[in-house]
Design a protein around this motif. Sequence first.
Motif, mmCIF file in Angstrom:
data_model
loop_
_atom_site.group_PDB
_atom_site.id
_atom_site.type_symbol
_atom_site.label_atom_id
_atom_site.label_comp_id
_atom_site.label_asym_id
_atom_site.label_seq_id
_atom_site.Cartn_x
_atom_site.Cartn_y
_atom_site.Cartn_z
ATOM 1 N N TYR B 102 29.436 27.079 79.328
ATOM 2 C CA TYR B 102 29.712 26.511 80.742
ATOM 3 C C TYR B 102 30.105 27.663 81.609
ATOM 4 O O TYR B 102 30.733 27.281 82.638
ATOM 5 N N GLY B 103 30.216 28.862 81.261
ATOM 6 C CA GLY B 103 30.990 29.702 81.866
ATOM 7 C C GLY B 103 32.449 29.855 81.989
ATOM 8 O O GLY B 103 32.869 29.103 81.120
ATOM 9 N N PHE B 104 32.970 30.833 82.579
ATOM 10 C CA PHE B 104 34.671 30.821 82.323
ATOM 11 C C PHE B 104 35.451 30.091 83.138
ATOM 12 O O PHE B 104 36.384 30.101 83.092
ATOM 13 N N LYS B 105 34.707 29.415 84.216
ATOM 14 C CA LYS B 105 35.655 28.910 85.267
ATOM 15 C C LYS B 105 35.460 27.291 85.407
ATOM 16 O O LYS B 105 36.238 26.808 85.900
ATOM 17 N N TYR B 106 34.381 26.918 84.537
ATOM 18 C CA TYR B 106 34.379 25.437 84.702
ATOM 19 C C TYR B 106 35.547 24.800 84.123
ATOM 20 O O TYR B 106 35.979 25.121 82.875
ATOM 21 N N PRO B 107 36.449 23.845 84.801
ATOM 22 C CA PRO B 107 37.489 23.349 84.052
ATOM 23 C C PRO B 107 37.316 22.555 82.699
ATOM 24 O O PRO B 107 36.167 21.777 82.753
ATOM 25 N N SER B 108 38.034 22.940 81.820
ATOM 26 C CA SER B 108 37.607 22.723 80.512
ATOM 27 C C SER B 108 37.761 21.200 80.179
ATOM 28 O O SER B 108 37.157 20.700 79.376
ATOM 29 N N ASP B 109 38.550 20.421 80.866
ATOM 30 C CA ASP B 109 38.869 19.348 80.599
ATOM 31 C C ASP B 109 37.544 18.074 81.264
ATOM 32 O O ASP B 109 37.677 17.029 81.058
ATOM 33 N N GLN B 110 36.889 18.988 82.019
ATOM 34 C CA GLN B 110 35.756 18.324 82.875
ATOM 35 C C GLN B 110 34.326 18.496 82.088
ATOM 36 O O GLN B 110 33.415 18.023 82.685
ATOM 37 N N TYR B 111 34.460 19.288 80.842
ATOM 38 C CA TYR B 111 33.150 19.574 80.398
ATOM 39 C C TYR B 111 32.279 18.289 80.168
ATOM 40 O O TYR B 111 30.971 18.448 79.874
ATOM 41 N N TRP B 112 32.828 17.158 80.155
ATOM 42 C CA TRP B 112 32.221 15.849 79.976
ATOM 43 C C TRP B 112 31.101 15.665 81.016
ATOM 44 O O TRP B 112 30.068 15.126 80.769
ATOM 45 N N ARG B 113 31.551 16.273 82.032
ATOM 46 C CA ARG B 113 30.689 15.740 83.125
ATOM 47 C C ARG B 113 29.194 16.459 83.212
ATOM 48 O O ARG B 113 28.294 15.956 83.081
ATOM 49 N N PRO B 114 29.148 17.906 82.896
ATOM 50 C CA PRO B 114 27.701 18.505 82.765
ATOM 51 C C PRO B 114 27.207 17.620 81.337
ATOM 52 O O PRO B 114 25.989 17.804 81.378
ATOM 53 N N ASN B 115 28.097 17.438 80.362
ATOM 54 C CA ASN B 115 27.338 17.004 79.138
ATOM 55 C C ASN B 115 26.730 15.586 79.500
ATOM 56 O O ASN B 115 25.453 15.489 79.237
ATOM 57 N N LEU B 116 27.325 14.966 80.232
ATOM 58 C CA LEU B 116 26.872 13.716 80.469
ATOM 59 C C LEU B 116 25.528 13.708 81.369
ATOM 60 O O LEU B 116 24.548 13.046 81.317
ATOM 61 N N ALA B 117 25.672 14.839 82.460
ATOM 62 C CA ALA B 117 24.432 15.025 83.207
ATOM 63 C C ALA B 117 23.462 15.434 82.393
ATOM 64 O O ALA B 117 22.324 15.064 82.859
ATOM 65 N N LEU B 118 23.572 16.119 81.556
ATOM 66 C CA LEU B 118 22.451 16.438 80.420
ATOM 67 C C LEU B 118 21.887 15.311 79.820
ATOM 68 O O LEU B 118 20.649 15.194 79.720
ATOM 69 N N VAL B 119 22.764 14.577 79.148
ATOM 70 C CA VAL B 119 22.168 13.248 78.680
ATOM 71 C C VAL B 119 21.562 12.493 79.545
ATOM 72 O O VAL B 119 20.319 12.101 79.148
ATOM 73 N N LEU B 120 21.954 12.313 80.693
ATOM 74 C CA LEU B 120 21.217 11.541 81.735
ATOM 75 C C LEU B 120 20.044 11.928 82.181
ATOM 76 O O LEU B 120 19.027 11.333 82.265
#
Lengths: 410, 432, 338
Positions: B102-120
Amino acid sequence: MSTLTDPPNEGFRLSMLINDTRYRSLTFQVIAAIVLALCIWYLGNNLIQNLRAAGLNISYTFLGDPAGYDINQRLVEYDSQSSHAKAALVGLLNTLLVAVLACITATVFGVVAGVLRLSNNWLVSKLMAVYVEIFRNIPVLIWIIIIFTIMTAVLPGPREFRGDNATASMVFDSFAFTNRGIYVPMPWFENGIFASTSMNWLLVLAGFAGSWLAAHQINVWANTKQESTGVRPKTTALILAAWLVPFLALMLIMGLTWEYPELKGFNFSGGIKVGGPLIALWFALSIYTGAFIAENVRAGIQAVSKGQTEAASALGLRPRRVMNLVVLPQALRVIIPPLISNFLNITKNSSLAIAVGYADITATLGGITLNQTGRAIECVLLLMLFYLTASLTISMVMNVYNASVKLKER
Amino acid sequence: MSDTHAHSIAFVRDTEIPPSPPPAGETGAVKWLRENLFSNAVNSALTIASLLVIYILLSKTLPWLLNGVWTTSSLAECREVLQGKTGACFSVLTERWNQLLYGFKYPSDQYWRPNLALVLLLFAIAPVLFFDLPRKLLAFTAVYPFLAFWLIWGGTILAPIVALVGFAAGAFVFQTYGKSSFAVGFFGAIAAAFAVWIIGGILIPEGASDNAMLQAVPSRDLGGFMLNLMLGVTCVSLSLPLGIALALGRQSDMPLIKWMCVVFIEFVRGVPLITLLFVASVMLAYFFPPESTVDLFLRVVIMITMFSAAYIAEVIRGGLAALPKGQYEAADSLGLDYPQAMRLIILPQALKISIPGIVNVAVGLFKDTTLVSVISMFDLVGMIRGPILASTEWNGVYWELLGFAALLFFVVCYGISQYSQWLERRLATDHR
Amino acid sequence: MKKSVILGAMTFAGLAAGAASAGTLDDVKARGKLNCGVTTGLVGFAAPNANGEWEGFDVAVCRAVAAAVLGDSNAVEFVPTTGKTRFTALASGEIDLLARNTTWTFSRDVDLKFEFVGVNYYDGQGFMVPKELGVSSAKELDGATVCIQTGTTTELNLADFFRSNNISYEPVPIETNAEAQQQYLAGACDVYTTDASGLAATRATFDDPSSHVILPEIISKEPLGPLVRHGDNEWGDVARWTLNALIAAEELGVTSANLSEMSAGTENPEINRLLGTEGTLGEMLGLSADWAKNAIASQGNYGEIFAKNIGEDTPVGLARGLNAQWTEGGLLYAPPLR
C-alpha cells in the motif's frame, strides 16, 4: 448528364452542414481544426504565462556551455570541458550501441529458444516455455535491476585478483571477468600503414570488403560454369583463400600484436573494457526481448501449414532443405513485422539505462545535463526528438525490408 | 487334412498365445523417456545440459529459500540467526508487507478500502471478461469506477455522484437525440455532461471532504503494488475508448482528422514511456493554468493513458483492416450511416479480433507502470529502491525484495495471459 | 467563475488543487498545509520511517516552517522529489518550499530564478574508500573507479577535482543511494563520493562501518539550504527567518525544554523579541506573535534538531564541525532579530 451529378438546386440551410454528406466531413474537420487550435493556444498560453511567472525562458544556448562532468564510456572524444551537446552525442552513440548489440543477441536468444520450444525433447521444450513465461511476465525494469545486482554480486571485484592468494584469476591469462566489466585483449598494429589506428582498421575493413567481392565473383564464375557444363567446380579452397589471404597479409605487414589487460593500481588496464553497466543492460534487454521474439518465432514456424512441409518432402527435398527453402522463407513473413516492433522496444527500453548507471542519452542529456542546467523543457524535448527520429528510422528501414519479402499478390 | 496334420506334426497349438508385455524399452516411463528425452544423440546431449542447468539453479536457490528467516526485525538480526549459513531474510517482507502493498503513507486503519475496491473490481470486471455471465451485471461495471474512486480516495461522496450523474445525463441525451442525428446526440451529450459537472462542482460545499464518511486520502499517499494495479486498471480502461477513437480516426477519409491521429499515434509510439513520464513530472506542470497545480498521479495517468491509447489504436486498426471489405459495403448497402455501421457491424467484429492484442497491450502496460519509480513515485519498485533499501534496518536486502516484486508481477501477468489464451480459443469461430 | 471548465471539472474530482495566487504565504494559510519538497530517502536528512512518517534534518525545517505559519508542525505534505524533478516542482508551484539538501550555487540562484533562504547545513563533497585499499588521500586515487550518487553538484566537483590534480578516474553515476552503495560494497567501485554528510549517513548503515574510511579531502563547498521561488519575498522572508529563528534559539539558549518557561518573559530582550513577548516581529512577517515559539516547540532549536537526526549519538554520527554556532568556531550566524 449534368442533371444527374449536379446537386438539386435548393437553398443552403444550416442543418445541411451536419446532415448533408457533401458538407458534413468539411464541418467536422473545421470543428476539429478549431478544437486543435484552441488546445494548442490554451496550452501554449499557459506555458508562456507560467514561464513568465517563473522568470524563465526557453533557450538552447546551454548546449554550447561546457558540460563539466565526465562520462565513463565514450565512443567519441569527450572530456569534462566538452559541451553539453557533445555529452548528448556521447549518450546518443551509447544508446545506439547498446540497442544494436541487444537487437542482435535478442534475435539469437529468441530464435534458439523459439526453435527449441518446438523441439521433440520434452524437457528442453518445457524449459524454454518456462524461460519465455518467466521473462515475459515480469517488468523489464525489475530484470535490469536483478541482472545488474547478480553481476555485481557474483563476479569478483578487481581487488580479488590481487595478492598471492587471490580468490579470482584471469581466464587464459588474457580475459578478466570482473564486476566492473569484462576485459579482453586488444589487437593493435606495431607498424601500421597509416599513423592513426582507426585508419588502419578501416584498411582491414576495406580488405574484408575486397575479400567479399572476390568470393562473390568466384561464386558467379562457378555458377556460370555449372550452367554451361553441368559440373560445379570445387570452390571451397578458393573462397577460403579469398577470405584469408588478404587478411593474413595485412596482419603480417602491419604487425598484429595483442595488448593484454593487466591489473595496475585500482583497475585492470590495457585491453578492451566492456563496462559492467553496458553488459548488464545489454544482457537484460536481450534476454527479456528474446522471450518475446521466441514466441514470434514459434508462432511463425507453426503458421506454416503442415501441407507445405509434406509437399516439399514429396518433392524429395531433404529435411534441411525443406527448412531452408520452404518453411523458413514463409515463416519469416510472419516473424518479421513483430520483430521490428521488438527492435523498436529494445531501443526504447534502453532508456532504462539510468537504473544501472549506463551513460545513454537519457542519462546524459535527460539526466545529468537536465539536472545541472535545470533546463527541463529543452532537455526533454530534445530527448523525445531523438527517440522519435531513431524509431521512425528503424521502422522505415525495416518496413522497406518487410515490403521486399512480402508475398507478392496480384 | 487336419487329422493327418495332427499326426505328422508333434504339437500344434490351437489357442492364441496370450499377449506378452511389450519389451521393457517400449513401455511406460522408459519408453516415454526414450521418445521424449533420448531419441538421438543431440537430444540426449540437450537433455543432459538441461538437467545440469536445472540442477545448478536449484542448488543455488533451494537452500536459500528453505533456510529463509521470517521473524527478525532487521537485516543484522537475520545475519545473526543465520550465522553465516545461506538463507534468505524474508523478514523484510513480513515486516514491510503493508508498505510493499500500500505504500508508506496510506492510513493503515483504512487498508480495507483498497482491499474492498480490489474485490469489487473482480466483480465489476467479470462480465467484461466472461461473456457467459448475464449482461445485466454490466450495470455494476458502469458504477464501479465511481465507487472505487470514492473507496480509495475517500472524501465527500458527492464528487463521484456528480461525476456519475454527469455521465448518466450525457448517456440520456445521447439516447434521446442520438437516434435522429448522431452528431447532435454526441455533442449534446458532451454539453449535458459538462453542464452537470460544472453545476455540481459549484453546488458541492467547500469543506465537504473534511468530515466525510470516508477519510480523504490525497493521491500522493498511494503507493506500493496498489499503485501499480490502480495505474494499470485506470489507464487501460481510459485508453480503450480513446484507442478506438484514434483507430477510427486513422481510418477516416477526412484528411485533417486522419493526419491528426497519425501524428499522435506515431509520435507516442516513437518515444519511450520514460520520456513521457519525464514530461509528466518536469514539463506538464508548465502547461496547466498558472493558478493551479495538478496532482502528479493525474499527470502520470494522462501520459500513460495517451501511451497505451496509441498502442491500442494500432491493435484495433489491425482488427479493422482484417475485416473483409464486404462488411463495410454490406453496412453501406443497408443504408446505415457511419456511426450506425461502426456501432452495429464493424466494431463488434473488429474488437473481437483485436481482444488478444488488447490484452497483450494491457499486460505490457501493467508491467510498465513500474517505470513511475524513476520519477519519484513510490510504487512497488519505488518502495523497494527508495524507503526500504534506504532504511537502516533493511539496507542490503536485495534478492528477497526484488524476488517478491517479480513474483507479484508474474502472478498477475501470467494470469492475464492465460486468460487471453483461453479467450483466443473461445473466440476462434473459424472451423479449422 | 475564474477557473476554466476543464480545471473546474478536475477540481471537483479532487485531483487538482486550484488556488488563487495572491502569494505563497496566503496560499499556504488558505490551504492549511505546507507542501514541502524532500528527497526520496536519505537516512538522517529525509526518510520515511517504518510507520511512514517522514523524519530527518531537512524534514525538521519543513515542520518548523509549517509550525511557524500554521501553528501545527504536522500540517505538512511531504513531496518526494528526485534531482531531476525538484526544480520543476518548485518552479511550477507544486511545492512551496524545497528542503532537499540542495547546494546554493550562483546559477541556481540567478539563472533558474530561485531564492535560497539560508544554509541549514554546510557540507562538502568527500570520498569514502574501504580501509583495505590503504589510501590515505584523495590524490592517490589515480585510475580509480568512482561511484557517484547523481543529483547534486557532485559530478561537476569530481570532474574539477581530478582535472585540477591531473589524475584520471572512471565515473559510475548511480541514481539511488541504495544502488550506489551496493556497487561500492561489492567492489564494483573503489571509491564512493557524495556529500560528506551523505557518506557518513551511508556508512552508518553498513554491516561493518569501521572498515571504511572517509578521506580527509573535502573537495567542494556545499552550502545546503532550503529554497523558494524567486520574486515572492514575503514567503521567502518567512522561510528565511524561521530558519534563522531556529539558529538564534540555539545561540540564545532557548530549547524545547525551557521554551514555555522562557516564553513567560525573560530578562533578555532578544529572547523576548524572538518568542513574541516583546515587539511585533511576527506581525511584520504576517504571522502570529508566537511564530518562532511554535517553530522551536515543534522540533527544538537548531542544535536539538541536529543532535536528534544526524548528531554524534545517532547512527549517522556527524560532528558539528562547520555547523557549530559562530561563538563556537562554526559558521552558523543568525542575523539579529530586531
